[in-house]
Design an enzyme around this catalytic site. Structure first.
Site, PDB file in Angstrom:
ATOM      1  N   ARG A 123       0.818  -1.227   0.000  1.00  0.00           N
ATOM      2  CA  ARG A 123       0.000   0.000   0.000  1.00  0.00           C
ATOM      3  C   ARG A 123       0.846   1.269   0.000  1.00  0.00           C
ATOM      4  NH1 ARG A 123      -5.446  -1.183   0.395  1.00  0.00           N
ATOM      5  NH2 ARG A 123      -5.883  -3.132   1.487  1.00  0.00           N
ATOM      6  N   ARG A 156      -7.675  10.934  -6.052  1.00  0.00           N
ATOM      7  CA  ARG A 156      -8.838  10.154  -5.622  1.00  0.00           C
ATOM      8  C   ARG A 156     -10.095  11.011  -5.690  1.00  0.00           C
ATOM      9  NH1 ARG A 156     -12.625   7.985  -4.241  1.00  0.00           N
ATOM     10  NH2 ARG A 156     -13.109   6.473  -2.627  1.00  0.00           N
ATOM     11  N   TYR A 207     -14.027 -12.593   0.475  1.00  0.00           N
ATOM     12  CA  TYR A 207     -14.861 -11.396   0.266  1.00  0.00           C
ATOM     13  C   TYR A 207     -16.096 -11.718  -0.561  1.00  0.00           C
ATOM     14  CZ  TYR A 207     -10.987  -8.715   2.188  1.00  0.00           C
ATOM     15  OH  TYR A 207     -10.028  -8.223   3.026  1.00  0.00           O
TER      16      TYR A 207
END
Lengths: 359, 359
Positions: free
Chosen positions: A23, A36, A152
């Site tokens: 990350r 973003r 997930y």
């Protein structure tokens, strides 16, 4: 002169070790937050090649790291074939959960190709940019390993203990086998496309490997990771593979032997010495600084970093965190970390090699 | 003829191994739910000796297990000295979090004595009842280890990653050291009282040991567990100690050496073979069936049980689950499990020793 990261992945000890950070592109960087906001939503940021390329390059430019890792998300693989996916602020990813064969059959793996196309495009652009700007930076492509992505897909969101997928392993192993098989195939296509586009190494993230007892670890972690490594290797002999079986603990040695990865990522809880002794000797170790130490900075950051450097001094080693960089990490601390790692284990921080205090 | 559990804790291989189960007393038993309703709240159930004695004995009576474990809660140790504690349905324990020296100073360790008194009373009654009813059943006392208890005290509730205590380890290590020191002392008093009252073995639960990087593992797991083991042992030489550093993974070997425990509990994710090789050879291994396998029952329960029995066949072994029995577990599956374990690893389930199918 080959890139440092790739030399370590071929089993060479490099001093100081190459460094990159899980990350490393993300919310802790102001330049990331700006992009973003422009992108509007996370999925656009991850799938529009211009934006994903820029995000991938940001930390490499800022910190002079030894590797760029493709900016993407492990959930593009279920999202591409049609599983509903939304990123909810404060909750994380939310998916329409897969609980039956009918749910599984609604996915069309063929539809993954458009997601694959945009990701391959990003890889090509990053590779082009790195070629010009900084020839020692290697580009890592990646995917989630099947069990972790399945967690997930089945649970429908992040969870402390992922009871739904673990229960499926007991109550409907045929369905889970089907899903893992589908994910193994799509992951091979996805990684093959990244390698074709110029990824120089591949990492498989199995973040939830630690949830399973040994027999299920062998079936849902070892077997699919093996198949993927073998298939990628057959098409791209010599392409190095990094596995990250997070929280695998005592299963780490068996993971290293069975998958034949060139490097194994270790999480923060792992003793680097024991990891090195459990893994086959040619396998490089990647890790494993506590991301909280980077967030906090100062003495503990230095002490833990030096401890890891020393513990893995005699081993092919890629310096990394043991889990992703945290959103509130000050970028200055990452700078400090890179500086400590580049000084190597034996040179006390703040002193020059002759032993005199600098300042 | 000494009790099976105690023989294994002295390093003897016993075939078939003794069996008991973490959370063997609990919500999955109808007789427990009945008493829980009568008691009104959980803390009354844990602190009224008549009720706690009955709850402790229920599973031993029903399943003929080889050990009873005191029915209590690791959070009595902070609750006794005055930390506010409530059990909220659906959430679990909720405490007024300790975040400063002032919060810590509000606790009065002397006030723990009344909680200690009621627990000692329970131990005496259970021991008396076991003496008459079934002389092969050993009584285990227990406490939470300091780091794990501190996690709840600092976070104020259960959590996925206990960021508050982990952050305190970096930002206010002095306060955490103070809290761990206090807990080490009170835990020694608490366990001493249990041993005085008749506990025949002691278990230390460090459920959140896996959250820490190696340097902090040594400071907050190894050091306090060592101090407690040494102090208890000095007062009760020969009293066996069981440590359970949950999710310690590769740190397991160092834990076994440093603490000198007689047995180490291993969680579900652990490879029993690797655990046995990491731990000193005299140390018994306790574990490590997946509680989901007990909940589900059937073939997987049998296969996983036999795998563990076989893997630890040459080792002092106490059969157990790798984490507590789950609330929805059918008691029938526990019966089945006990039957499989008592048959041993080599005798196929459902067949008699001569190889003929039983019915």
């Amino acid at each position: 002169m080959s890139k440092k990261l790739l030399r370590v992945l071929r089993g060479e000890r490099v001093d100081p070790p190459p460094i990159w950070l899980m990350r490393q592109a993300g919310r802790y960087l102001p330049e990331y937050r700006e992009l973003r906001e422009q992108a509007g939503d996370f999925l656009s940021l991850a799938t529009i090649p211009d934006l994903a390329t820029e995000v991938t390059l940001q930390p490499v430019r800022r910190f002079m790291l030894d590797a760029a890792i493709l900016f993407s998300d492990i959930l593009l693989v279920p999202w591409g074939p049609g599983q509903r996916l939304e990123y909810v602020s404060g909750t994380g990813p939310v998916l329409s959960p897969i609980r039956s064969a009918a749910d599984l059959l609604r996915l069309s793996p063929a539809r993954l190709s458009s997601a694959i196309g945009s990701v391959a495009q990003t890889v090509r652009r990053v590779r082009g940019a790195l070629g010009n700007a900084s020839s020692d930076v290697a580009l890592i492509g990646f995917a989630g390993a099947p069990w972790t992505v399945a967690c997930y897909m089945i649970e429908g969101r992040g969870s402390r203990d992922f009871v739904a997928p673990r229960m499926m392993a007991y109550r409907n192993a045929a369905l889970l086998d089907g899903l893992i098989g589908l994910l193994t195939e799509t992951t091979i296509s996805y990684l093959t496309a990244q390698a074709d586009a110029g990824a120089e190494a591949i990492m498989l993230f199995d973040s939830w490997a630690g949830l399973l007892p040994p027999s299920q670890f062998r079936r849902y972690i070892l077997a699919p990771n093996c198949s993927i490594c073998a298939a990628v290797r057959q098409r791209f002999p010599g392409l190095p593979l990094i596995g990250f079986p997070r929280l695998a603990g005592t299963m780490l040695g068996e993971y290293g032997v069975a998958t034949g990865v060139d490097a194994a990522g270790i999480d923060t809880s792992v003793s680097p010495e024991v990891a090195a002794s459990l893994l086959p000797s040619g396998v490089a170790v990647q890790g494993n600084l506590d991301p909280l130490a980077v967030l906090v900075g100062g003495e503990e950051l230095e002490a833990q970093t030096r401890y890891i450097l020393t513990a893995l001094d005699n081993r092919p080693h890629i310096f990394n965190v043991g889990h992703g960089i945290l959103p509130n990490t000050p970028p200055k601390h990452v700078e400090e970390l890179v500086r400590i790692v580049r000084q190597g284990p034996s040179r006390p921080f703040g002193r020059d090699p002759a032993g005199q205090t600098a300042t």
